[in-house]
Scaffold this motif. Structure first.
Motif, PDB file in Angstrom:
ATOM      1  N   LEU A 138     -11.624  63.886  -9.109  1.00 17.69           N
ATOM      2  CA  LEU A 138     -12.038  62.600  -9.681  1.00 17.69           C
ATOM      3  C   LEU A 138     -12.380  61.652  -8.518  1.00 17.69           C
ATOM      4  O   LEU A 138     -11.488  61.648  -7.585  1.00 17.69           O
ATOM      5  N   VAL A 139     -13.323  60.847  -8.510  1.00 20.79           N
ATOM      6  CA  VAL A 139     -13.629  59.708  -7.678  1.00 20.79           C
ATOM      7  C   VAL A 139     -13.676  58.284  -8.316  1.00 20.79           C
ATOM      8  O   VAL A 139     -14.149  58.439  -9.202  1.00 20.79           O
TER       9      VAL A 139
ATOM     10  N   VAL B 288     -17.117  62.402   1.441  1.00 20.18           N
ATOM     11  CA  VAL B 288     -16.084  63.139   2.210  1.00 20.18           C
ATOM     12  C   VAL B 288     -15.246  64.000   1.430  1.00 20.18           C
ATOM     13  O   VAL B 288     -14.794  64.996   1.378  1.00 20.18           O
ATOM     14  N   ALA B 289     -14.586  62.833   0.536  1.00 20.59           N
ATOM     15  CA  ALA B 289     -13.514  63.379  -0.365  1.00 20.59           C
ATOM     16  C   ALA B 289     -14.055  64.596  -1.415  1.00 20.59           C
ATOM     17  O   ALA B 289     -13.267  65.559  -1.727  1.00 20.59           O
ATOM     18  N   VAL B 290     -15.286  64.452  -1.942  1.00 17.95           N
ATOM     19  CA  VAL B 290     -15.779  65.647  -2.638  1.00 17.95           C
ATOM     20  C   VAL B 290     -16.007  66.912  -1.954  1.00 17.95           C
ATOM     21  O   VAL B 290     -15.858  67.660  -2.173  1.00 17.95           O
TER      22      VAL B 290
ATOM     23  N   ALA C  79     -20.427  71.460  -0.108  1.00 16.11           N
ATOM     24  CA  ALA C  79     -19.296  72.082  -0.208  1.00 16.11           C
ATOM     25  C   ALA C  79     -19.431  73.530  -1.138  1.00 16.11           C
ATOM     26  O   ALA C  79     -18.298  74.089  -1.205  1.00 16.11           O
ATOM     27  N   GLY C  80     -20.493  73.659  -1.509  1.00 19.96           N
ATOM     28  CA  GLY C  80     -20.502  74.958  -2.288  1.00 19.96           C
ATOM     29  C   GLY C  80     -19.592  74.845  -3.654  1.00 19.96           C
ATOM     30  O   GLY C  80     -19.362  75.655  -4.254  1.00 19.96           O
ATOM     31  N   ARG C  81     -19.692  73.340  -4.183  1.00 17.20           N
ATOM     32  CA  ARG C  81     -18.959  73.189  -5.405  1.00 17.20           C
ATOM     33  C   ARG C  81     -19.962  72.802  -6.582  1.00 17.20           C
ATOM     34  O   ARG C  81     -21.035  72.299  -6.329  1.00 17.20           O
ATOM     35  N   ASP C  82     -19.502  73.087  -7.931  1.00 14.80           N
ATOM     36  CA  ASP C  82     -20.304  72.645  -8.940  1.00 14.80           C
ATOM     37  C   ASP C  82     -19.915  71.052  -9.172  1.00 14.80           C
ATOM     38  O   ASP C  82     -18.773  70.704  -9.423  1.00 14.80           O
TER      39      ASP C  82
ATOM     40  N   SER D 204      -7.308  63.147  -7.130  1.00 13.42           N
ATOM     41  CA  SER D 204      -8.026  61.910  -7.318  1.00 13.42           C
ATOM     42  C   SER D 204      -8.040  61.152  -5.928  1.00 13.42           C
ATOM     43  O   SER D 204      -7.101  60.641  -5.557  1.00 13.42           O
ATOM     44  N   MET D 205      -9.262  61.351  -5.233  1.00 17.35           N
ATOM     45  CA  MET D 205      -9.457  60.796  -3.888  1.00 17.35           C
ATOM     46  C   MET D 205     -10.858  60.491  -3.549  1.00 17.35           C
ATOM     47  O   MET D 205     -11.852  61.072  -4.217  1.00 17.35           O
ATOM     48  N   GLY D 206     -11.060  59.223  -2.829  1.00 22.70           N
ATOM     49  CA  GLY D 206     -12.425  58.732  -2.564  1.00 22.70           C
ATOM     50  C   GLY D 206     -12.950  57.816  -3.336  1.00 22.70           C
ATOM     51  O   GLY D 206     -12.743  57.550  -4.678  1.00 22.70           O
ATOM     52  N   MET D 207     -13.361  56.646  -2.556  1.00 25.54           N
ATOM     53  CA  MET D 207     -13.697  55.310  -3.515  1.00 25.54           C
ATOM     54  C   MET D 207     -15.273  55.520  -2.589  1.00 25.54           C
ATOM     55  O   MET D 207     -15.860  55.943  -2.127  1.00 25.54           O
ATOM     56  N   THR D 208     -15.711  54.029  -2.875  1.00 24.05           N
ATOM     57  CA  THR D 208     -17.065  53.588  -2.433  1.00 24.05           C
ATOM     58  C   THR D 208     -17.295  53.986  -1.084  1.00 24.05           C
ATOM     59  O   THR D 208     -18.518  54.793  -0.736  1.00 24.05           O
TER      60      THR D 208
END
Length: 230
Positions: A218-219, A210-212, A21-24, A201-205
């Motif tokens: 925050l995951v 995809v959330a990232v 995603a081009g993120r740090d 804050s989104m995304g779990m195991t």
């Protein structure tokens, strides 16, 4: 795999998703969800570099707070009853599940009594699931206006729990919608005291990559670190 190996694997997956995603990857905080996990296993995660733990039950969280030092950040990620706020108000660093006015009032009261301002995330039921907590998206901005400036709490972002799906791609629209809602809320609430929408804050195991990719800061990862719960 050991807990340390699982932590390393999750961090690698976060970094890879961020790169796509081009993120740090440094923008993303890994919260190890330790509900029902014994302190000994949490200490293994701590030794592997985990400094953020997420608890779902207020009394369990209260009992675990003294087991670690000041360098550990405690997240409350489960549905919180108003009569349980007293257990987490003093030591919790971030409440992920602010979802109703009565809870906001109790958080404000309890945190103020402790001389604190408790950072909170507003939980949003993006998918409209009847079994899930959270505000419907259209009620988030009015809610933010209601709680702006309350002395005992500060809203620092939004949280959601995506529906279960066999393919994580199926829930990408949920995460995208939360990000878009946060952007819209930030525009409409600019300048409101105590409203600083910088976290998602989104995304779990099963779906955190995809959330990232969609902007999670925050995951919340339990099973991929601690294994299946008994």
């Amino acid at each position: 795999m050991t807990i340390a190996e699982r932590v390393a694997a999750v961090r690698e997956r976060i970094a890879a998703a961020a790169a796509r995603a081009g993120r740090d990857p440094g923008e993303i905080t890994l919260v190890a969800v330790s509900k029902t996990v014994p302190v000994a296993a949490m200490r293994e995660a701590y030794a592997a570099g985990i400094r953020h733990f997420g608890e779902n039950r207020a009394q369990e969280a209260r009992d675990k707070f003294p087991a670690f030092g000041d360098d550990v950040h405690w997240h409350f990620v489960g549905r919180l009853q108003t009569n349980k706020v007293k257990y987490i108000a003093r030591h919790c660093h971030l409440l992920h599940s602010l979802d109703r006015l009565a809870l906001a009032q109790e958080v404000d009261r309890r945190a103020s009594r402790c001389g604190r301002v408790l950072p909170c995330l507003v939980e949003v039921n993006v998918a409209g699931e009847a079994t899930k907590a959270g505000l419907p998206p259209e009620k988030v901005i009015p809610f933010l206006h209601q709680v702006a400036g309350w002395p005992g709490l500060r809203v620092v972002g939004l949280m959601t729990v995506a529906p279960r799906a066999d393919n994580p791609e199926e829930v990408r629209p949920v995460f995208r919608r939360l990000r878009e809602l946060a952007e819209e809320a930030a525009r409409q609430c600019r300048g409101l005291p105590g409203i600083e929408l910088r976290h998602l804050s989104m995304g779990m195991t099963d779906d955190f990559e995809v959330a990232v990719e969609e902007g999670a800061t925050l995951v919340r990862i339990g099973r991929a670190i601690f294994g299946e719960r008994g």
